[in-house]
Scaffold this motif. Structure first.
Motif, short mmCIF file in Angstrom:
data_model
loop_
_atom_site.label_atom_id
_atom_site.label_comp_id
_atom_site.label_asym_id
_atom_site.label_seq_id
_atom_site.Cartn_x
_atom_site.Cartn_y
_atom_site.Cartn_z
N ASP A 427 0.94 8.04 -8.05
CA ASP A 427 1.79 7.31 -7.09
C ASP A 427 1.36 7.55 -5.65
OD1 ASP A 427 3.30 6.16 -9.06
OD2 ASP A 427 4.99 7.54 -8.90
N ASN A 428 0.84 8.74 -5.37
CA ASN A 428 0.32 9.00 -4.03
C ASN A 428 -0.87 8.10 -3.71
OD1 ASN A 428 2.14 11.05 -3.25
ND2 ASN A 428 0.96 12.61 -4.34
N THR A 429 -1.70 7.82 -4.72
CA THR A 429 -2.84 6.92 -4.49
C THR A 429 -2.36 5.50 -4.20
OG1 THR A 429 -3.19 6.23 -6.81
CG2 THR A 429 -4.22 8.29 -6.11
N ILE A 430 -1.31 5.08 -4.89
CA ILE A 430 -0.78 3.74 -4.68
C ILE A 430 -0.17 3.63 -3.28
CG2 ILE A 430 0.90 2.03 -5.46
CD1 ILE A 430 -1.46 2.40 -7.35
N ALA A 431 0.55 4.67 -2.87
CA ALA A 431 1.15 4.68 -1.53
C ALA A 431 0.07 4.67 -0.45
CB ALA A 431 2.06 5.90 -1.36
N TYR A 432 -1.05 5.35 -0.72
CA TYR A 432 -2.15 5.35 0.25
C TYR A 432 -2.80 3.97 0.32
CZ TYR A 432 -6.23 6.94 2.88
OH TYR A 432 -7.19 7.09 3.84
N THR A 433 -2.99 3.34 -0.83
CA THR A 433 -3.50 1.97 -0.84
C THR A 433 -2.56 1.05 -0.08
OG1 THR A 433 -4.74 2.20 -2.91
CG2 THR A 433 -4.01 0.00 -2.34
N ASP A 434 -1.26 1.25 -0.27
CA ASP A 434 -0.25 0.47 0.46
C ASP A 434 -0.48 0.57 1.97
OD1 ASP A 434 2.64 -0.78 0.66
OD2 ASP A 434 2.70 1.04 1.89
#
Length: 554
Positions: A427-434
């Motif tokens: 989820d941290n990777t998704i938030a960073y992509t966001d």
């Protein structure tokens, strides 16, 4: 007590080596692999043949005999040891990933391995993996090396493996014929069953991969869209157009809060006027397949490696129409998609902020992108290929200070982490992509001298332990939604909407429509008002949403 001289002791050990014939050694090696390196295979078998012990025994006996029939062709005194050692090592290597991550080692997985980079693959070489290979591959291989192959007459040495092969295949045929209807039904319904058999599945996959590469070795590139021309949006002097296509990596739609996920992984994009397409599916489950497929004119059902390699893609069509095209990469390359265009590789740069681990996180795009946007003076399409959420080291895909969801798994060995820790890291990777996508959109929006737009779509999704599966690359027939349901996002500036006469509210009505990578080729042409017979209006999501200009139909 009399002493024993060392050299006499060593000679005694050598004299006492066990003598085993090549065929018997082959039988023992198969029995070892069959029982030790096939946990997943046996687990599926216990489910498939539940309550039918005789059918289980018959089928397993047939598989054993089929393996012996194939392996016996290498059971000559001069070939048996090298062959068995290679099979023991192979089975140990593949069984670790099959049994711990649920990976199926088929042709597509082998293709993915062949095109990966050292930086990407090193994360899979863990202590657990090395220990497994040593215990179940190296140690039994040492035994094979140690045993003695007794001398045989040439005729016997040559004929015994052939006779063994014939007898083994005959016995396997007899066992399968005893209940052929049931066995055929099982193989049709449970394709994951034999796909988990080691080393059979990877050997078949390797043969299929070699055949595929052989067929594509001398292919001639076929042009696509030579008739492409820019439509009326390009007639009068206009602000230059810049469209950024972000090819995401390993992002699954289920973990986007834009799609209803109960963790706020999209705090930045949720503030922007984007269109989130919530029901989009990928062409494949691994980059080597999905990335070239999504840019090609072929549908998932008709795409093949040979077609993708030998046929120009949508970037070529845009180039034929006169647009400037570039590809920037922070992953494992463009898979020949951008072979005819300028490319820029941003991986492994000497940047302490974004490349501290030897690989670069996607923040590496931001500074050069800011300079690039300011320099654009002609109609341009720029593709950014992200590292995104590629595992298993999710914690290396975002800055340490960006670890919002804790505790997060900080190792490539998932067995050392809880399911929540694995999900938090992802989820941290998704938030960073966001954040990266939002910052890119904000840079585009801030430049009033350009007509700008951005499309983001991931190449495939990811499994985080659901149904015992991790990572990606599952054969499509058995791949879960987590590996095929991908996020897709569109943003357009007012200037872009005006120039290309796009009704944004009309496009937004399709946000929950069933879409796929099949739509990208045709929709990108429709979005940018490129006329060509290659565009299928039925797959172009912008077909009904043009207000003034008319995109040519076929």
């Amino acid at each position: 007590m009399p002493s024993v001289k060392p050299h006499l002791f060593r000679s005694s050990i050598l004299r006492e080596r066990i003598s085993i014939s090549p065929v018997l050694l082959t039988v023992l090696a198969i029995a070892f692999v069959f029982s030790v390196d096939n946990s997943t295979f046996w687990y599926i078998a216990s489910d498939v043949f539940s309550g039918h012990l005789l059918s289980l025994v018959g089928y397993m006996g047939a598989v054993f005999c089929l393996t012996l029939g194939a392996f016996s062709l290498f059971a000559f005194p001069w070939t048996v040891k090298p062959f068995l050692i290679s099979m023991l090592i192979l089975a140990a290597m593949t069984s670790y990933y099959v049994d711990t991550l649920g990976i199926i080692v088929d042709r597509d997985m082998i293709q993915n391995v062949m095109v990966t980079t050292v930086a990407e693959s090193k994360h899979l070489i863990t202590l657990g993996y090395v220990t497994h290979v040593v215990v179940f591959g190296v140690f039994p291989s040492l035994f094979v090396m140690w045993v003695r192959i007794p001398p045989q007459r040439r005729v016997k040495a040559a004929l015994t493996p052939i006779l063994t092969c014939v007898l083994s295949l005959s016995l396997a045929t007899g066992l399968l014929m005893a209940d052929l209807k049931s066995y055929s039904s099982i193989l049709r319904e449970r394709k994951d069953f034999m796909s988990s058999y080691q080393p059979g599945a990877p050997l078949v996959g390797a043969i299929r991969y070699a055949k595929m590469m052989s067929r594509s070795a001398n292919l001639v590139l076929t042009s696509t869209g030579l008739d492409a021309r820019a439509g009326s949006a390009y007639d009068a002097p206009q602000k230059p157009m810049l469209t950024i296509v972000v090819a995401g990596e390993t992002a699954r739609a289920q973990n986007f809060s834009l799609n209803g996920y109960d963790v706020d992984t999209n705090p930045e994009l949720s503030k922007l006027p984007i269109i989130n397409f919530s029901n989009t599916h990928s062409c494949g489950t691994a980059t080597a397949v999905s990335l070239p497929c999504m840019f090609s004119k072929f549908s998932r059902d008709s795409y093949t490696f040979e077609k993708g390699t030998s046929t120009e893609n949508v970037l070529d069509v845009l180039g034929h129409a006169g647009l400037h095209v570039e590809w920037w990469d922070n992953n494992t390359g463009d898979k020949t998609i951008a072979a005819r265009f300028d490319t820029r590789t941003l991986t492994n740069l000497k940047n302490p902020e974004f490349c501290a681990t030897g690989e670069c996180i996607d923040g590496i795009f931001l500074e050069p992108l800011k300079e690039y946007i300011a320099s654009v003076n002609k109609d341009t399409v720029l593709v950014l290929h992200q590292i995104g959420s590629h595992g298993p080291t999710y914690y290396q895909r975002y800055p340490a200070e960006f670890e919002r969801f804790k505790p997060a798994c900080r190792t490539a060995e998932f067995k050392k982490c809880t399911p929540m820790e694995i999900t938090n890291a992802y989820d941290n990777t998704i938030a960073y992509t966001d954040q990266m996508i939002a910052r890119t959109i904000n840079m585009l929006a801030a430049n009033e001298g350009l007509a700008t737009s951005l499309i983001y779509v991931s190449d495939h999704g990811e499994s985080l332990g659901e149904r015992g599966l991790y990572l990606h690359g599952a054969p499509y027939f058995m791949a879960p939604e987590t590996q095929t349901h991908v996020p897709m996002i569109l943003w357009m500036s007012d200037a872009f909407q005006s120039r290309f006469s796009i009704d944004e509210s009309c496009v937004a009505k399709q946000k929950d429509k069933a879409l796929s990578h099949d739509n990208l080729f045709h929709s990108l042409l429709g979005l940018l008002d490129i006329h060509t017979a290659e565009r299928n209006p039925n797959l172009d999501i912008f077909t009904p949403c043009k207000t003034n200009i008319q995109v040519a139909k076929i």
